[in-house]
Design an enzyme around this catalytic site. Sequence first.
Site, PDB file in Angstrom:
ATOM      1  N   THR B  40       0.709  -1.273   0.000  1.00 54.42           N
ATOM      2  CA  THR B  40       0.000   0.000   0.000  1.00 54.42           C
ATOM      3  C   THR B  40       0.728   1.307   0.000  1.00 54.42           C
ATOM      4  O   THR B  40       1.753   1.498   0.652  1.00 54.42           O
ATOM      5  CB  THR B  40      -0.982   0.067   1.205  1.00 54.42           C
ATOM      6  OG1 THR B  40      -1.854  -1.027   1.114  1.00 54.42           O
ATOM      7  CG2 THR B  40      -1.806   1.329   1.166  1.00 54.42           C
ATOM      8  N   ASP B  56      -3.521   3.241  -3.817  1.00 55.49           N
ATOM      9  CA  ASP B  56      -3.201   2.350  -4.936  1.00 55.49           C
ATOM     10  C   ASP B  56      -4.177   1.177  -4.855  1.00 55.49           C
ATOM     11  O   ASP B  56      -5.106   1.200  -4.042  1.00 55.49           O
ATOM     12  CB  ASP B  56      -1.747   1.879  -4.836  1.00 55.49           C
ATOM     13  CG  ASP B  56      -1.548   0.856  -3.744  1.00 55.49           C
ATOM     14  OD1 ASP B  56      -1.076  -0.257  -4.037  1.00 55.49           O
ATOM     15  OD2 ASP B  56      -1.876   1.173  -2.586  1.00 55.49           O
ATOM     16  N   ARG B  58      -3.171  -2.446  -5.084  1.00 53.37           N
ATOM     17  CA  ARG B  58      -2.544  -3.778  -5.052  1.00 53.37           C
ATOM     18  C   ARG B  58      -2.694  -4.387  -3.664  1.00 53.37           C
ATOM     19  O   ARG B  58      -2.371  -3.752  -2.661  1.00 53.37           O
ATOM     20  CB  ARG B  58      -1.071  -3.661  -5.412  1.00 53.37           C
ATOM     21  CG  ARG B  58      -0.296  -4.969  -5.250  1.00 53.37           C
ATOM     22  CD  ARG B  58       1.155  -4.815  -5.580  1.00 53.37           C
ATOM     23  NE  ARG B  58       1.369  -4.702  -7.022  1.00 53.37           N
ATOM     24  CZ  ARG B  58       2.563  -4.622  -7.600  1.00 53.37           C
ATOM     25  NH1 ARG B  58       3.642  -4.627  -6.854  1.00 53.37           N
ATOM     26  NH2 ARG B  58       2.684  -4.519  -8.900  1.00 53.37           N
ATOM     27  N   LYS B  72      -9.253   0.274  -1.611  1.00 54.32           N
ATOM     28  CA  LYS B  72      -8.700   0.592  -0.294  1.00 54.32           C
ATOM     29  C   LYS B  72      -9.328   1.826   0.323  1.00 54.32           C
ATOM     30  O   LYS B  72      -9.011   2.170   1.468  1.00 54.32           O
ATOM     31  CB  LYS B  72      -7.194   0.801  -0.405  1.00 54.32           C
ATOM     32  CG  LYS B  72      -6.497  -0.440  -0.900  1.00 54.32           C
ATOM     33  CD  LYS B  72      -5.008  -0.325  -0.846  1.00 54.32           C
ATOM     34  CE  LYS B  72      -4.388  -1.457  -1.634  1.00 54.32           C
ATOM     35  NZ  LYS B  72      -2.945  -1.387  -1.689  1.00 54.32           N
ATOM     36  N   GLY B  86      -2.237  -2.059   5.819  1.00 61.15           N
ATOM     37  CA  GLY B  86      -1.989  -3.088   6.825  1.00 61.15           C
ATOM     38  C   GLY B  86      -2.701  -4.359   6.419  1.00 61.15           C
ATOM     39  O   GLY B  86      -2.891  -4.634   5.243  1.00 61.15           O
ATOM     40  N   SER B 168       3.450   1.075   3.077  1.00 58.51           N
ATOM     41  CA  SER B 168       4.851   0.841   2.729  1.00 58.51           C
ATOM     42  C   SER B 168       5.351   1.886   1.738  1.00 58.51           C
ATOM     43  O   SER B 168       6.533   2.196   1.695  1.00 58.51           O
ATOM     44  CB  SER B 168       5.017  -0.551   2.142  1.00 58.51           C
ATOM     45  OG  SER B 168       4.146  -0.696   1.045  1.00 58.51           O
ATOM     46  N   ASP B 205       7.682   1.584  -4.892  1.00 59.70           N
ATOM     47  CA  ASP B 205       7.521   0.658  -3.779  1.00 59.70           C
ATOM     48  C   ASP B 205       7.013  -0.674  -4.302  1.00 59.70           C
ATOM     49  O   ASP B 205       6.052  -0.721  -5.059  1.00 59.70           O
ATOM     50  CB  ASP B 205       6.534   1.240  -2.756  1.00 59.70           C
ATOM     51  CG  ASP B 205       6.220   0.267  -1.648  1.00 59.70           C
ATOM     52  OD1 ASP B 205       5.040   0.128  -1.302  1.00 59.70           O
ATOM     53  OD2 ASP B 205       7.168  -0.366  -1.141  1.00 59.70           O
ATOM     54  N   SER B 208       3.277  -1.690  -3.467  1.00 56.57           N
ATOM     55  CA  SER B 208       2.156  -0.937  -4.044  1.00 56.57           C
ATOM     56  C   SER B 208       2.215  -1.076  -5.544  1.00 56.57           C
ATOM     57  O   SER B 208       3.294  -1.237  -6.124  1.00 56.57           O
ATOM     58  CB  SER B 208       2.239   0.543  -3.707  1.00 56.57           C
ATOM     59  OG  SER B 208       2.508   0.720  -2.353  1.00 56.57           O
TER      60      SER B 208
END
Lengths: 236, 273
Positions: B40, B56, B58, B72, B86, B168, B205, B208
């Site tokens: 995330t 995002d 994923r 999300k 999380g 993240s 990242d 994500s």
Amino acid sequence: MDSIYNDLNAPHSMGTTIIGVTYDGGVVLGADSRTSTGMYVANRASDKITQLTDNVYICRSGSAADSQVLSDYVRYYLHQHTIQLGQPATVKVAANLVRMVSYNNKNMLQTGLIVGGWDKYEGGKIYGIPLGGTLLEQPFTIGGSGSSYLYGFFDQVWKEGMTQDEAEKLVVKAVSLAIARDGASGGVVRTVTINKDGVSRKFFPGNTLPLWHEELEAKDSLLDGLSAASPEPMVS
Amino acid sequence: MSRFEESAPARGGFSFDLCKRNEMLMQKGLKPSSYLKTGTTIVGLVFQDGVILGADTRATEGPIVADKNCEKIHYMAPNIYCCGAGTAADTEAVTDMVSSQLKLHRFHTGRESRVVTALTLLKSHLFSYQGHVSAALVLGGVDVTGPHLHTIYPHGSTDTLPFATMGSGSLAAMAIFESKYREGLTRDEGVKLVAEAICSGIFNDLGSGSNVDVCVITKGNREYLRNYMLPNPRTYVSEKGYSFSKKTEVLLTKITPLRELVEVIEGGDAMEE
């Protein structure tokens, strides 16, 4: 890679420098503004000086969650107490309520606090409530990870019966010294002055603070040179 | 001390015994079962008319992408939305639970929900579970008192900020915000900045990826822009097509509406003993 994820999931703690000093007529509370999760600064402009009542404020350090929840509980108890008593709560009562919650839950909480305020019976008072839940009334007190660097400074500079201006300058100087040396403290300096006339909050951004040994002057961001609309193309 | 704990009667509240057992087992070398985590990048910012949230899409299960297009940005109230990072189950469950509590509260008070109400409900729930409910949230909304943006950490602490990132990819997204955010952005500037921050998380990242979801909340209005940007389209599709080997039995799918087969009595008598 994993260590970065660990950092972001680490409990939110306030490394912190918090200070409370009494002066002739009231108290000055001061704090830095850095909240870290592991090695990442989660909030660089947090407000660690929280209101409990109109005339009593608390400086929070240690675990952010624990100190926020504790202040919320004590604010609730004090509100009830004020209604039942019929007049503003004294600083001593506020500090004792904080101590009761902190001591009775000492196994589960990890937070050091400074309670400061002004009431008409005792005037300006500062109470330190460190980790285990001790209650200590003191003319001045320091707390948080950055306080280690300030014990010698206060021993030398402290005097009774300062004016409001002297006390505020002392607090700002002390917090900025701690910020210079403690990695877990940083950001801006916030102060709250409480006396018979009420409460006044002040804010000192990083670039207004004095520079100490080997500190460089803060430069504005390099990005300010680039115009947002059309950055110069890279030329090889 | 431990002897007294065992002999005392159960006092109610969450029992952390199994958490201690799990930690002991992990120390002994037991691999924890992999669960769906939203790696995330989630962000939020306050602009001149309200708040904009971005995320995002994923969802990862260890190193595998379990869902390429998950949602999300969760609904909390008509004027409040919440991004979650999380453990996916934890964020879904906690936002659903608080969303129901807010609805009941609206019925009770007859007023629009306030962001601080959602904030207090979320932080008390997360604090009482001492960080074991692994939900890091960005809560944003506009109520009678104005626009609000808060971050909530798994241990129950909260921050109130003009712009925030979590997950993240938060470092990549925060870099964009710190360099480009200013007060009083217009709607278009704000959406562009949020999309840029999420893209920064998506491309820099590993946790994500996929698409950008944006939600714009203003006084009396909200726009949920699902898949606002799709910067990761599927670029290769085999020309030969995908065919199965001859041994594969392809069954026919036929949906028979049951109304044709049974007699449906509309508005009949109530059941009687």
